[in-house]
Design an enzyme around this catalytic site. Structure first.
Site, mmCIF file in Angstrom:
data_model
loop_
_atom_site.group_PDB
_atom_site.id
_atom_site.type_symbol
_atom_site.label_atom_id
_atom_site.label_comp_id
_atom_site.label_asym_id
_atom_site.label_seq_id
_atom_site.Cartn_x
_atom_site.Cartn_y
_atom_site.Cartn_z
ATOM 1 N N GLY A 151 -20.236 38.804 26.145
ATOM 2 C CA GLY A 151 -19.752 40.134 25.818
ATOM 3 C C GLY A 151 -19.574 41.065 26.996
ATOM 4 O O GLY A 151 -19.708 42.288 26.848
ATOM 5 N N HIS A 195 -7.132 36.109 27.963
ATOM 6 C CA HIS A 195 -7.406 34.709 28.321
ATOM 7 C C HIS A 195 -7.423 34.597 29.851
ATOM 8 O O HIS A 195 -6.550 35.153 30.525
ATOM 9 C CB HIS A 195 -6.336 33.789 27.717
ATOM 10 C CG HIS A 195 -6.621 32.347 27.965
ATOM 11 N ND1 HIS A 195 -7.633 31.668 27.302
ATOM 12 C CD2 HIS A 195 -6.072 31.454 28.829
ATOM 13 C CE1 HIS A 195 -7.673 30.422 27.736
ATOM 14 N NE2 HIS A 195 -6.738 30.266 28.666
HETATM 15 C C1 GAR Z 1 -13.535 35.825 29.067
HETATM 16 O O1 GAR Z 1 -13.323 35.313 30.362
HETATM 17 C C2 GAR Z 1 -12.281 35.636 28.211
HETATM 18 O O2 GAR Z 1 -11.095 35.752 28.940
HETATM 19 C C3 GAR Z 1 -12.472 34.220 27.710
HETATM 20 O O3 GAR Z 1 -13.836 34.156 27.394
HETATM 21 C C4 GAR Z 1 -14.575 34.984 28.313
HETATM 22 C C5 GAR Z 1 -15.530 35.842 27.512
HETATM 23 O O4 GAR Z 1 -16.423 36.499 28.361
HETATM 24 N N1 GAR Z 1 -11.641 33.951 26.575
HETATM 25 C C6 GAR Z 1 -11.060 32.778 26.339
HETATM 26 O O5 GAR Z 1 -11.234 31.788 27.029
HETATM 27 C C7 GAR Z 1 -10.153 32.744 25.113
HETATM 28 N N2 GAR Z 1 -9.485 31.508 25.008
HETATM 29 P P1 GAR Z 1 -17.311 37.712 27.820
HETATM 30 O O6 GAR Z 1 -18.036 37.228 26.555
HETATM 31 O O7 GAR Z 1 -18.296 37.979 28.918
HETATM 32 O O8 GAR Z 1 -16.396 38.868 27.539
#
Ligand code: GAR
Length: 189
Positions: free
Chosen positions: A12, A109
């Site tokens: 998050g 993404h």
């Molecule tokens: C982020 O890097 C986002 O871009 C990626 O998950 C991570 C979540 O980090 N999303 C994907 O890969 C979607 N396919 P967070 O929980 O620290 O925000």
């Protein structure tokens, strides 16, 4: 003032960045709901601490995707959600939500789409040996990391370790996503 929901599955950090921008008056919206498919995820604790209503569910408790997406839709309707922001939500969104929120579900993404969709996109790109990495923000459709692109930001990752590239991507995400969310709201999403 529009109401937004964040959907997340993990740490998050994007949730933090968006909430900070809302609290600083840089995003004209109210964060009314966190949806999370992993009840033990750190993002759920963060939402509780910030007094954000949370719908944390275990997909295994539902017959199928349509069943849990219907439960999510009910939560969104009860909270009068106008815009859904996926921030590390590692599930495909079904037509139940897409039809209720046409062009009102966006995702971030960590690659230059359409390259390197799915999980571990940063490692996929790094292992492939790309010299330009980046971040994409896009409208969501029923395809994995598919849908019209709203914004992208790229950088030259030559000489960076995987850890450094990851850090750089997260820094870009935390700046770019809040900025683009505010832009969409101002344009009247
Ligand atoms: C982020 O890097 C986002 O871009 C990626 O998950 C991570 C979540 O980090 N999303 C994907 O890969 C979607 N396919 P967070 O929980 O620290 O925000």
């Amino acid at each position: 003032m529009i109401n937004i929901a964040i959907f997340a599955s993990g740490t998050g950090t994007n949730f933090d960045a968006i909430l900070e921008n809302i609290n600083a008056g840089k995003i004209d919206a109210k964060l009314v709901l966190l949806v999370c498919d992993k009840p033990n995820a750190l993002v759920v604790d963060k939402a509780h601490k910030a007094n954000i209503d949370t719908f944390a569910f275990n997909p295994k408790d539902y017959a199928d995707k349509k069943a849990y997406d219907s439960a999510i839709l009910k939560q969104c309707e009860q909270h009068h959600v106008d815009l859904i922001i996926l921030a590390g939500y590692m599930r495909i969104v079904s037509s139940i939500l897409l039809q209720a929120y046409p062009n009102r579900i966006i995702n971030i993404h960590p690659s230059l789409l359409p390259a390197f969709k799915g999980k571990d996109a940063i490692k996929q790109a790094y292992d492939y040996g790309v010299k330009i990495m980046g971040v994409s923000i896009h409208y969501v459709n029923e395809d994995l990391d598919g849908g019209a692109i709203i914004a992208q930001q790229a950088f030259n990752n030559e000489g960076m370790s995987l850890d450094e590239a990851e850090q750089h991507i997260h820094n870009i995400e935390h700046q770019l996503y809040p900025k683009k969310i505010q832009k969409l709201i101002k344009e009247g999403i």
